[in-house]
Design an enzyme around this catalytic site. Structure first.
Site, PDB file in Angstrom:
ATOM      1  N   SER A 111       0.825  -1.212   0.000  1.00  0.00           N
ATOM      2  CA  SER A 111       0.000   0.000   0.000  1.00  0.00           C
ATOM      3  C   SER A 111       0.861   1.265   0.000  1.00  0.00           C
ATOM      4  CB  SER A 111      -0.906   0.023   1.236  1.00  0.00           C
ATOM      5  OG  SER A 111      -1.720  -1.117   1.288  1.00  0.00           O
ATOM      6  N   GLN A 112       0.258   2.341  -0.472  1.00  0.00           N
ATOM      7  CA  GLN A 112       0.902   3.664  -0.461  1.00  0.00           C
ATOM      8  C   GLN A 112       1.178   4.063   0.995  1.00  0.00           C
ATOM      9  OE1 GLN A 112      -1.655   6.540  -2.301  1.00  0.00           O
ATOM     10  NE2 GLN A 112      -0.364   8.268  -1.749  1.00  0.00           N
TER      11      GLN A 112
END
Ligand code: SAH
Length: 212
Positions: free
Chosen positions: A59-60
């Protein structure tokens, strides 16, 4: 290594509104480059989701920080994560002093992260199975974090949350989701807050999407 890059990433997250000092401290400490494929190492400290193989992503950092902040993590919290993936989110929770239980459904990814945690001496309980049914052996949990998007919050996870506990999960269509933050206020009572415009890989399983 990469300390300046991590420092810069923390500044970016602050500028995007992340305030929890403990979250920022963990992002500054955890070496994200160890959780991404070697071929894209030089992208590790960009505020971007990155491919980790098998059509999945790490994930970011902003999303990791946002979800972790939304859980109001306290040292000692028992946390269940659905979607271990690279292990980065789990490593952030460990760094914050949580007891971490994490489930991944893809065996390739599970095996790789198990090995990485062993090498890095990260102590979390990892399991390869369908996380939409939760992990009842260790329930109830103070916090539950689901890092893949489903059509609704699985009932099993709602049941396995402590009263007073919080759960965060992306809920919506496959093409766009809202992050839903539930606080369990009673045996079968929840308060929900929703934050739109997030995008996650699909949660596949019994109380998620069907595998295509
Ligand atoms: N938290 C991860 C994000 C990985 S992406 C990280 O920090 O890197 C989400 C992960 O959820 C993928 O690896 C995907 O295989 C997994 N996943 C999807 N459905 C699942 C399910 N039902 N149970 C467990 N894991 C699931």
């Amino acid at each position: 290594m990469y300390e300046a890059e991590r420092e810069e990433l923390v500044e970016i997250l602050q500028s995007k509104g992340i305030k929890d000092e403990n979250v920022l401290r963990a992002i500054k400490k955890v070496e994200r480059h160890k959780f991404v494929p070697e071929t894209i190492l030089f992208h590790a400290y960009l505020d971007k989701a990155l491919p980790i193989g098998d059509n999945q992503t790490i994930s970011q950092p902003y999303t990791v920080a946002f979800m972790t902040e939304a859980l109001a993590i306290q040292k000692g919290d028992k946390v269940l994560e659905i979607g271990t993936g690279s292990g980065y989110q789990a490593a952030i929770l460990l760094e914050m002093g949580c007891e971490v239980y994490s489930i991944e459904r893809i065996s390739n990814i599970y095996n790789r992260t198990l090995k990485l945690f062993d090498q890095m001496r990260l102590r979390a309980a990892l399991r390869c199975s369908d996380g939409t049914i939760g992990w009842s052996d260790y329930a109830p949990y103070d916090k539950i974090i689901v890092t893949a998007a489903g059509p609704s919050v699985p009932n099993a996870l709602k049941r396995q949350l402590k009263v007073g506990g919080k759960l965060v999960m992306p809920v919506g269509e496959k093409s766009s989701q809202s992050l839903v933050v539930l606080t369990k206020t009673g045996e079968d009572e929840f308060e929900a807050v929703s934050h739109p415009n997030f995008l996650f890989v699909p949660l596949i399983g019994h109380e998620g999407w069907e595998k295509k």
